[in-house]
Motif scaffolding. Sequence first.
Motif, short mmCIF file in Angstrom:
data_model
loop_
_atom_site.label_atom_id
_atom_site.label_comp_id
_atom_site.label_asym_id
_atom_site.label_seq_id
_atom_site.Cartn_x
_atom_site.Cartn_y
_atom_site.Cartn_z
N ALA A 26 -30.80 -104.88 3.40
CA ALA A 26 -29.81 -105.61 2.42
C ALA A 26 -28.44 -105.03 1.89
N HIS A 105 -32.75 -107.41 -3.35
CA HIS A 105 -32.76 -106.96 -1.94
C HIS A 105 -33.54 -108.10 -1.30
N GLN A 108 -31.85 -111.41 -1.37
CA GLN A 108 -30.75 -111.51 -0.26
C GLN A 108 -31.46 -111.56 1.26
N ALA A 112 -29.95 -114.86 2.46
CA ALA A 112 -28.65 -114.46 3.16
C ALA A 112 -28.76 -113.87 4.74
N VAL A 168 -25.52 -116.22 -6.88
CA VAL A 168 -24.63 -115.22 -6.00
C VAL A 168 -23.33 -114.70 -6.76
N ILE A 232 -26.05 -107.11 -7.94
CA ILE A 232 -26.97 -106.82 -6.81
C ILE A 232 -26.70 -105.64 -6.02
N PRO A 236 -22.83 -108.60 -2.26
CA PRO A 236 -24.10 -109.63 -2.26
C PRO A 236 -23.18 -110.57 -1.14
N SER A 237 -24.18 -111.33 -0.45
CA SER A 237 -23.37 -112.38 0.39
C SER A 237 -23.25 -113.73 -0.46
#
Length: 237
Positions: A26, A105, A108, A112, A168, A232, A236-237
Amino acid sequence: MAVLLTEDQVLECRARIRAVAEEQFATRGLAATSLRSIAAELGWTAASLYRYFRNKNELLAVTRAAAHDRFSDRVEAAYASTTDLWDRSRAVGQAYVDFAFAEPHAYQLMFAFSQPEAEKTEALRVAERRSRRTLTAYVDDMIAAGLVQGDPVVLGHAYWAGIHGLIVLQMAGKLDPAMPFDTIRHEIMRLVTRGAQPPIGEAGMARRHVHETPSPPASAMPNASTEHPGRIHKEPS
């Protein structure tokens, strides 16, 4: 001579490896994470990890499956916590948001990251199907009761898309501090729910009178109250 481990010891070692792998995948990304980097953090040799996982792809799949299962455990417990359908939708939503901020994590890794089907373990496929089901099970109930109408898969994904996008943004620190997470969340859920409710006069309205003015179910995915700072990590994506 290699020491033989008990089954419990093997499970414990695999869990320790997954925990480190989850954090590294992550925060570092797939390319920068390797069995060697994971072993180094554990204080092990890279070769020792091959006793538990054949390669990085298998470790990623197993780690992602475990994340999906923890998520599903939490949401399914929320679903079973009440028989009132509006309360159930709120409980499911709260569980979703709580998981996202408690385990960023894992969240994600679930949403993600993707893997080619050929690299997925059967456990990951099963875990993904189970977690997807949590997005529609409570919506099925609400549609059957006439509280909302539409395709449960589409409606469940509409709720999910709204709250996931908001999470997000919160994790990335992109929300205006003057516009709290909960304020936006409740508005998203209100709008989706109002749009999905049957028009006045349809049969379903007879079943809605006791909830004539619900604060729209923080529905699919509600309440992340301001207790959740939502950062996060850096990217973060």
